[in-house]
Design a protein around this motif. Structure first.
Motif, mmCIF file in Angstrom:
data_model
loop_
_atom_site.group_PDB
_atom_site.id
_atom_site.type_symbol
_atom_site.label_atom_id
_atom_site.label_comp_id
_atom_site.label_asym_id
_atom_site.label_seq_id
_atom_site.Cartn_x
_atom_site.Cartn_y
_atom_site.Cartn_z
ATOM 1 N N ARG A 272 0.844 -1.205 0.000
ATOM 2 C CA ARG A 272 0.000 0.000 0.000
ATOM 3 C C ARG A 272 0.874 1.248 0.000
ATOM 4 O O ARG A 272 0.621 2.201 -0.745
ATOM 5 C CB ARG A 272 -0.949 0.023 1.191
ATOM 6 N N GLU A 273 1.896 1.262 0.827
ATOM 7 C CA GLU A 273 2.812 2.405 0.864
ATOM 8 C C GLU A 273 3.542 2.550 -0.469
ATOM 9 O O GLU A 273 3.733 3.670 -0.959
ATOM 10 C CB GLU A 273 3.826 2.251 1.998
ATOM 11 N N GLU B 295 1.181 4.218 -2.807
ATOM 12 C CA GLU B 295 1.052 5.642 -2.490
ATOM 13 C C GLU B 295 2.248 6.427 -3.010
ATOM 14 O O GLU B 295 2.094 7.489 -3.627
ATOM 15 C CB GLU B 295 0.914 5.843 -0.976
ATOM 16 N N GLN C 193 2.488 9.327 -6.054
ATOM 17 C CA GLN C 193 3.169 10.613 -5.889
ATOM 18 C C GLN C 193 4.230 10.807 -6.979
ATOM 19 O O GLN C 193 4.354 11.895 -7.548
ATOM 20 C CB GLN C 193 3.810 10.694 -4.504
ATOM 21 N N GLU D 149 -7.418 -1.024 -3.947
ATOM 22 C CA GLU D 149 -6.268 -0.146 -3.724
ATOM 23 C C GLU D 149 -6.428 1.176 -4.477
ATOM 24 O O GLU D 149 -6.081 2.232 -3.960
ATOM 25 C CB GLU D 149 -4.968 -0.840 -4.120
ATOM 26 N N GLU E 12 -8.831 3.327 -2.564
ATOM 27 C CA GLU E 12 -8.169 3.838 -1.360
ATOM 28 C C GLU E 12 -7.193 4.966 -1.706
ATOM 29 O O GLU E 12 -7.076 5.946 -0.963
ATOM 30 C CB GLU E 12 -7.450 2.706 -0.620
ATOM 31 N N LEU E 13 -6.486 4.833 -2.825
ATOM 32 C CA LEU E 13 -5.574 5.898 -3.263
ATOM 33 C C LEU E 13 -6.351 7.178 -3.566
ATOM 34 O O LEU E 13 -5.900 8.278 -3.243
ATOM 35 C CB LEU E 13 -4.774 5.453 -4.486
ATOM 36 N N LYS F 20 -9.199 8.041 -2.196
ATOM 37 C CA LYS F 20 -9.630 8.599 -0.908
ATOM 38 C C LYS F 20 -8.488 9.368 -0.260
ATOM 39 O O LYS F 20 -8.699 10.411 0.351
ATOM 40 C CB LYS F 20 -10.093 7.489 0.030
ATOM 41 N N ARG F 21 -7.281 8.844 -0.385
ATOM 42 C CA ARG F 21 -6.110 9.475 0.247
ATOM 43 C C ARG F 21 -5.707 10.759 -0.470
ATOM 44 O O ARG F 21 -5.385 11.753 0.156
ATOM 45 C CB ARG F 21 -4.947 8.493 0.251
ATOM 46 N N PHE F 22 -5.723 10.735 -1.811
ATOM 47 C CA PHE F 22 -5.201 11.869 -2.569
ATOM 48 C C PHE F 22 -6.273 12.692 -3.272
ATOM 49 O O PHE F 22 -5.999 13.802 -3.710
ATOM 50 C CB PHE F 22 -4.186 11.381 -3.612
#
Length: 126
Positions: A4-5, A8, A12, A99, A102-103, A105-107
Protein backbone atom coordinates in the motif's frame (compact mmCIF):
# COMPACT_ATOMS: atom_id res chain seq x y z
CA UNK A 1 7.85 -1.15 2.50
CA UNK A 2 4.33 -2.55 2.38
CA UNK A 3 2.53 -2.68 -0.96
CA UNK A 4 0.00 0.00 0.00
CA UNK A 5 2.81 2.40 0.86
CA UNK A 6 4.59 1.48 -2.38
CA UNK A 7 1.43 2.33 -4.32
CA UNK A 8 1.05 5.64 -2.49
CA UNK A 9 4.65 6.56 -3.27
CA UNK A 10 4.18 5.40 -6.86
CA UNK A 11 1.14 7.70 -7.26
CA UNK A 12 3.17 10.61 -5.89
CA UNK A 13 6.01 9.85 -8.30
CA UNK A 14 3.75 9.38 -11.32
CA UNK A 15 1.85 12.55 -10.40
CA UNK A 16 5.16 14.44 -10.52
CA UNK A 17 6.08 12.90 -13.85
CA UNK A 18 2.77 13.84 -15.50
CA UNK A 19 3.56 16.71 -17.83
CA UNK A 20 7.03 17.53 -16.51
CA UNK A 21 10.50 17.20 -17.92
CA UNK A 22 11.74 15.31 -14.85
CA UNK A 23 13.33 11.93 -15.53
CA UNK A 24 12.00 8.77 -13.90
CA UNK A 25 15.10 8.43 -11.74
CA UNK A 26 14.90 12.08 -10.63
CA UNK A 27 11.25 11.65 -9.67
CA UNK A 28 11.98 8.42 -7.80
CA UNK A 29 14.80 9.93 -5.75
CA UNK A 30 12.67 13.00 -5.06
CA UNK A 31 9.95 10.84 -3.48
CA UNK A 32 11.91 8.02 -1.86
CA UNK A 33 15.38 7.47 -0.47
CA UNK A 34 17.56 4.41 -0.98
CA UNK A 35 17.15 1.56 -0.80
CA UNK A 36 14.44 1.63 -3.48
CA UNK A 37 11.64 -0.89 -2.92
CA UNK A 38 11.49 -3.26 -5.94
CA UNK A 39 7.66 -3.30 -6.08
CA UNK A 40 7.51 0.51 -5.98
CA UNK A 41 10.15 0.80 -8.69
CA UNK A 42 8.39 -1.78 -10.86
CA UNK A 43 5.09 0.13 -10.52
CA UNK A 44 6.63 3.47 -11.48
CA UNK A 45 8.84 2.26 -14.31
CA UNK A 46 6.22 -0.16 -15.62
CA UNK A 47 3.53 2.52 -15.70
CA UNK A 48 5.82 4.99 -17.46
CA UNK A 49 7.22 2.45 -19.92
CA UNK A 50 3.75 1.15 -20.87
CA UNK A 51 2.01 4.54 -20.75
CA UNK A 52 1.00 4.54 -24.41
CA UNK A 53 -0.67 1.12 -24.17
CA UNK A 54 -2.23 2.00 -20.80
CA UNK A 55 -3.65 5.27 -22.15
CA UNK A 56 -5.10 3.57 -25.23
CA UNK A 57 -6.73 0.93 -23.04
CA UNK A 58 -8.11 3.61 -20.73
CA UNK A 59 -9.49 5.71 -23.60
CA UNK A 60 -11.47 2.65 -24.71
CA UNK A 61 -13.05 2.33 -21.24
CA UNK A 62 -13.85 6.00 -20.59
CA UNK A 63 -17.34 7.05 -21.57
CA UNK A 64 -17.82 10.71 -22.50
CA UNK A 65 -14.36 11.51 -21.10
CA UNK A 66 -10.88 11.84 -22.47
CA UNK A 67 -7.74 11.32 -20.42
CA UNK A 68 -6.87 14.98 -20.92
CA UNK A 69 -10.13 16.08 -19.27
CA UNK A 70 -9.65 13.92 -16.18
CA UNK A 71 -8.33 15.52 -13.03
CA UNK A 72 -4.66 14.71 -12.64
CA UNK A 73 -5.08 12.49 -9.57
CA UNK A 74 -7.74 10.29 -11.21
CA UNK A 75 -5.63 10.00 -14.36
CA UNK A 76 -2.58 9.03 -12.29
CA UNK A 77 -4.42 6.45 -10.17
CA UNK A 78 -6.09 4.97 -13.26
CA UNK A 79 -2.77 4.61 -15.07
CA UNK A 80 -1.20 2.86 -12.10
CA UNK A 81 -4.20 0.54 -11.65
CA UNK A 82 -4.35 -0.33 -15.35
CA UNK A 83 -0.64 -1.10 -15.30
CA UNK A 84 -1.29 -3.54 -12.46
CA UNK A 85 -4.29 -5.08 -14.23
CA UNK A 86 -2.41 -5.58 -17.49
CA UNK A 87 1.12 -6.41 -16.36
CA UNK A 88 1.09 -7.63 -12.74
CA UNK A 89 -0.52 -11.04 -13.13
CA UNK A 90 -0.18 -12.13 -9.51
CA UNK A 91 -2.32 -9.26 -8.17
CA UNK A 92 -6.06 -10.06 -8.11
CA UNK A 93 -8.44 -7.70 -9.92
CA UNK A 94 -10.36 -7.00 -6.71
CA UNK A 95 -7.18 -5.95 -4.91
CA UNK A 96 -6.27 -3.52 -7.70
CA UNK A 97 -9.76 -1.96 -7.59
CA UNK A 98 -9.75 -1.68 -3.81
CA UNK A 99 -6.27 -0.15 -3.72
CA UNK A 100 -7.17 2.35 -6.47
CA UNK A 101 -10.25 3.50 -4.54
CA UNK A 102 -8.17 3.84 -1.36
CA UNK A 103 -5.57 5.90 -3.26
CA UNK A 104 -8.35 8.21 -4.46
CA UNK A 105 -9.63 8.60 -0.91
CA UNK A 106 -6.11 9.47 0.25
CA UNK A 107 -5.20 11.87 -2.57
CA UNK A 108 -8.53 12.86 -4.10
CA UNK A 109 -12.07 12.84 -2.85
CA UNK A 110 -15.09 10.56 -2.54
CA UNK A 111 -16.23 11.30 -6.08
CA UNK A 112 -12.87 10.38 -7.58
CA UNK A 113 -12.99 7.00 -5.85
CA UNK A 114 -16.42 6.22 -7.31
CA UNK A 115 -15.35 7.37 -10.76
CA UNK A 116 -12.14 5.31 -10.74
CA UNK A 117 -14.02 2.26 -9.45
CA UNK A 118 -16.56 2.62 -12.27
CA UNK A 119 -13.87 2.78 -14.93
CA UNK A 120 -11.84 -0.10 -13.53
CA UNK A 121 -14.93 -2.30 -13.11
CA UNK A 122 -15.13 -2.39 -16.92
CA UNK A 123 -11.96 -4.47 -17.05
CA UNK A 124 -12.40 -8.24 -17.16
CA UNK A 125 -11.45 -10.02 -13.98
CA UNK A 126 -8.55 -12.46 -14.15
Amino acid sequence: MKRREAREKAVQTLFQLDRTEMSIDEAITYIIESPIDPFYERLVKGTVNHKEEIDKTLEDKLEHWSLERLPKIERTVLRLAVYELLFEDEIPHSVVLNEAVELCKRFGDEKSGRFVNGVLSKFEQK
